[in-house]
Design a protein around this motif. Structure first.
Motif, mmCIF file in Angstrom:
data_model
loop_
_atom_site.group_PDB
_atom_site.id
_atom_site.type_symbol
_atom_site.label_atom_id
_atom_site.label_comp_id
_atom_site.label_asym_id
_atom_site.label_seq_id
_atom_site.Cartn_x
_atom_site.Cartn_y
_atom_site.Cartn_z
ATOM 1 N N CYS A 31 -54.362 -20.921 35.096
ATOM 2 C CA CYS A 31 -53.404 -21.604 35.917
ATOM 3 C C CYS A 31 -52.696 -20.609 36.951
ATOM 4 N N ASP A 87 -49.514 -20.488 36.946
ATOM 5 C CA ASP A 87 -48.392 -20.357 36.292
ATOM 6 C C ASP A 87 -48.449 -19.014 35.351
ATOM 7 N N ASP A 88 -49.634 -19.095 34.841
ATOM 8 C CA ASP A 88 -50.136 -17.993 33.786
ATOM 9 C C ASP A 88 -50.112 -16.612 34.805
ATOM 10 N N SER A 117 -53.227 -24.652 31.337
ATOM 11 C CA SER A 117 -53.366 -22.904 31.074
ATOM 12 C C SER A 117 -54.774 -23.013 30.160
ATOM 13 N N LYS A 168 -41.928 -21.662 38.708
ATOM 14 C CA LYS A 168 -43.110 -22.399 38.856
ATOM 15 C C LYS A 168 -43.596 -22.923 39.972
ATOM 16 N N ASN A 188 -45.263 -25.597 42.065
ATOM 17 C CA ASN A 188 -45.668 -27.045 41.919
ATOM 18 C C ASN A 188 -46.941 -27.376 42.660
ATOM 19 N N SER A 212 -50.277 -25.539 35.493
ATOM 20 C CA SER A 212 -49.790 -26.189 34.447
ATOM 21 C C SER A 212 -51.064 -26.414 33.161
#
Length: 147
Positions: A8, A10-11, A3, A33, A35, A1
């Motif tokens: 990260c 997620d990216d 970025s 996503k 966690n 989270s």
């Protein structure tokens, strides 16, 4: 989270998803996503398996996995070697005279003792050890030659 300014997970998931869509020329379902709890549980489960294997068999079976993901592979470093000798041999300054030589090394793996293993342009091997020596990324490393 987080970025920015780093990368990260997620990216990374988003980039992989984007590449997959371009390659397959179709829409794919959005990746969930990651966690923090799932990531930590996954890392600790994997670490426990590696630790159990290390206790039973030592580092040798884990070495290929370790080397496949480390940051030093084929990294070039400058090794500054030599000594500082007294300059009281007719010099007017009376201070120490530095006799140092720089050698360009390429890191190729680990020595049998777990230290960085590097080679110079002639193929001479160097074991780069941190104990009692200084590691200065701007000026060089102290080494022990391997036969």
């Amino acid at each position: 989270s987080n970025s920015q300014p780093t990368t990260c997970l997620d990216d990374i998931v988003a980039n992989l998803q984007q590449r997959e869509q371009q390659q397959q020329q179709q829409q794919s379902a959005a990746a969930a996503k990651v966690n923090k709890e799932q990531l930590l549980a996954s890392v600790l489960n994997h670490l426990e398996l590696c630790f159990d294997q290390f206790e039973k068999q030592g580092f040798l079976p884990l070495e290929p996995l370790y080397l496949s993901s480390w940051m030093h592979n084929n990294q070039q470093v400058e090794l500054e070697e030599g000594s500082v000798e007294s300059a009281n041999n007719g010099s007017s300054s009376g201070g120490p005279a530095e006799q140092r030589q720089r050698v360009t090394l390429t890191i190729v793996g680990l020595s049998p003792y777990g230290f960085l293993l590097a080679v110079d342009a002639t193929g001479q091997q160097y074991e780069l050890t941190p104990d009692g020596n200084s590691l200065d990324m701007m000026h060089g490393l102290i080494r022990k030659k391997l036969n």
